[in-house]
Design a protein around this motif. Structure first.
Motif, short mmCIF file in Angstrom:
data_model
loop_
_atom_site.label_atom_id
_atom_site.label_comp_id
_atom_site.label_asym_id
_atom_site.label_seq_id
_atom_site.Cartn_x
_atom_site.Cartn_y
_atom_site.Cartn_z
N LEU A 53 29.63 1.00 91.09
CA LEU A 53 29.30 1.49 92.21
C LEU A 53 28.41 2.57 92.37
O LEU A 53 27.73 3.12 93.48
CB LEU A 53 30.61 1.91 92.83
N PHE A 54 28.04 3.11 90.92
CA PHE A 54 27.14 4.19 91.00
C PHE A 54 25.66 3.64 90.92
O PHE A 54 25.12 2.89 90.42
CB PHE A 54 27.41 4.83 89.56
N ASN A 55 24.90 4.34 91.55
CA ASN A 55 23.32 4.11 91.93
C ASN A 55 22.36 5.02 90.81
O ASN A 55 22.43 6.07 91.02
CB ASN A 55 22.92 4.57 93.34
N LYS A 56 22.00 4.27 89.70
CA LYS A 56 21.22 4.87 88.67
C LYS A 56 20.00 4.90 89.13
O LYS A 56 19.22 5.62 88.20
CB LYS A 56 21.60 4.00 87.40
N ARG A 57 19.58 4.62 90.33
CA ARG A 57 18.10 4.83 90.58
C ARG A 57 17.96 5.73 91.55
O ARG A 57 16.92 6.23 92.22
CB ARG A 57 17.79 3.42 91.39
N ALA A 58 19.11 6.67 91.80
CA ALA A 58 18.91 7.69 92.64
C ALA A 58 18.18 8.79 92.11
O ALA A 58 18.17 8.91 90.93
CB ALA A 58 20.53 8.43 93.02
N ARG A 59 17.34 9.43 92.77
CA ARG A 59 16.35 10.36 92.17
C ARG A 59 17.25 11.58 91.50
O ARG A 59 16.85 12.15 90.51
CB ARG A 59 15.70 11.21 93.44
N LEU A 60 18.35 12.08 91.98
CA LEU A 60 19.18 13.07 91.29
C LEU A 60 19.66 12.41 89.84
O LEU A 60 19.94 13.55 89.04
CB LEU A 60 20.16 13.37 92.36
N TYR A 61 19.85 11.39 89.87
CA TYR A 61 20.27 10.79 88.57
C TYR A 61 19.22 11.23 87.52
O TYR A 61 19.73 11.54 86.47
CB TYR A 61 20.53 9.34 88.49
N LYS A 62 18.06 11.21 87.74
CA LYS A 62 16.89 11.50 86.78
C LYS A 62 16.95 12.96 86.78
O LYS A 62 16.63 13.66 85.65
CB LYS A 62 15.77 10.93 86.90
N GLU A 63 16.81 13.82 87.92
CA GLU A 63 16.76 15.34 87.98
C GLU A 63 17.43 15.87 87.54
O GLU A 63 17.44 16.89 86.76
CB GLU A 63 16.47 15.42 89.50
N GLN A 64 18.85 15.40 87.56
CA GLN A 64 19.87 16.26 86.80
C GLN A 64 20.16 15.75 85.06
O GLN A 64 20.94 16.18 84.66
CB GLN A 64 21.18 15.93 87.51
N GLY A 65 19.15 14.83 84.92
CA GLY A 65 19.48 14.43 83.28
C GLY A 65 20.42 13.71 82.90
O GLY A 65 20.77 13.56 82.05
N GLU A 83 28.09 13.62 96.05
CA GLU A 83 26.71 13.50 96.38
C GLU A 83 26.47 11.84 96.92
O GLU A 83 26.65 10.86 96.01
CB GLU A 83 25.65 13.58 95.38
N TYR A 84 26.24 11.89 98.24
CA TYR A 84 26.41 10.51 98.93
C TYR A 84 25.34 9.67 98.23
O TYR A 84 25.29 8.15 97.98
CB TYR A 84 26.05 10.48 100.47
N THR A 85 24.16 10.18 97.55
CA THR A 85 22.96 9.28 96.93
C THR A 85 23.52 8.58 95.79
O THR A 85 22.93 7.56 95.55
CB THR A 85 21.79 10.10 96.72
N PHE A 86 24.59 9.12 95.33
CA PHE A 86 25.20 8.33 94.09
C PHE A 86 25.96 7.06 94.39
O PHE A 86 26.14 6.22 93.49
CB PHE A 86 25.85 9.39 93.22
N LEU A 87 26.35 6.70 95.71
CA LEU A 87 26.70 5.45 95.80
C LEU A 87 25.68 4.34 96.01
O LEU A 87 24.98 4.42 96.79
CB LEU A 87 27.76 5.70 97.14
N LYS A 88 26.00 3.36 95.27
CA LYS A 88 24.71 2.20 95.22
C LYS A 88 25.16 1.54 96.60
O LYS A 88 26.38 1.43 97.15
CB LYS A 88 25.23 1.19 94.27
N ARG A 89 23.99 1.14 97.29
CA ARG A 89 24.07 0.70 98.64
C ARG A 89 23.27 -0.42 99.04
O ARG A 89 22.40 -0.62 98.27
CB ARG A 89 23.96 1.80 99.68
N PRO A 90 23.82 -1.26 100.02
CA PRO A 90 25.07 -1.05 100.91
C PRO A 90 26.00 -1.57 100.00
O PRO A 90 25.93 -2.22 99.14
CB PRO A 90 24.55 -2.00 102.11
N VAL A 91 27.53 -1.00 100.61
CA VAL A 91 28.50 -1.74 100.18
C VAL A 91 29.29 -2.29 101.18
O VAL A 91 29.40 -1.90 102.38
CB VAL A 91 29.28 -0.42 99.45
N ALA A 92 29.82 -3.59 101.25
CA ALA A 92 30.04 -4.14 102.13
C ALA A 92 31.48 -4.77 101.54
O ALA A 92 31.44 -5.50 100.47
CB ALA A 92 29.45 -5.43 102.66
N ILE A 93 32.59 -4.63 102.37
CA ILE A 93 33.81 -5.23 101.91
C ILE A 93 34.37 -6.23 103.02
O ILE A 93 34.32 -5.58 104.31
CB ILE A 93 34.79 -3.87 101.84
N ILE A 94 34.61 -7.34 102.76
CA ILE A 94 35.33 -8.28 103.88
C ILE A 94 36.37 -8.99 103.02
O ILE A 94 36.45 -9.48 102.14
CB ILE A 94 34.13 -9.62 103.82
N ASP A 95 37.51 -8.73 103.78
CA ASP A 95 38.92 -8.82 103.40
C ASP A 95 39.21 -8.38 101.80
O ASP A 95 38.94 -6.98 101.75
CB ASP A 95 39.27 -10.20 103.52
#
Length: 115
Positions: A53-65, A83-95
């Motif tokens: 679920l974690f977004n490793k492409r978030a700018r903060l991921y690199k900025e914070q080391g 931090e909302y930017t760390f959630l990989k998106r979009p996330v869809a839940i169906i059932d």
């Protein structure tokens, strides 16, 4: 349950949402209404991984080391909640099925599920 977590300023999220039949979906914009611990836990139950679920492409991921650190399961969880930017998106839940991210395979599966 039909729910989508997205970022309204993300062009990729906009493109994906435009491909979907959103009838009956609850749509949550994660910048103005970040995911809470209960919602994140629901996602975790379906993926069995906070790292997925974690977004490793978030700018903060690199900025914070963070890319140079060995993050634990708890670290991934806490960063997503903080931090909302760390959630990989979009996330869809169906059932009881979850679709995380914007890979071609994931988007195709999500589109076919919503048609």
């Amino acid at each position: 349950m039909k729910k989508i977590y997205h970022l309204k300023t993300c062009d990729t999220c906009k493109r994906i949402l435009n491909q979907l039949n959103l009838d009956g979906f609850e749509i949550q914009e994660i910048k103005s209404n970040p995911v809470n611990a209960e919602q994140l836990q629901e996602m975790y139950v379906l993926t069995n991984s906070y790292e997925e679920l974690f977004n490793k492409r978030a700018r903060l991921y690199k900025e914070q080391g963070l890319k140079d650190k060995n993050l634990s399961v708890e670290d991934y969880k806490n960063y997503i909640l903080k931090e909302y930017t760390f959630l990989k998106r979009p996330v869809a839940i169906i059932d009881n099925e979850i679709f995380v991210g914007n890979s071609k395979k994931t988007v195709e599966a999500l589109v076919s599920k919503t048609q």
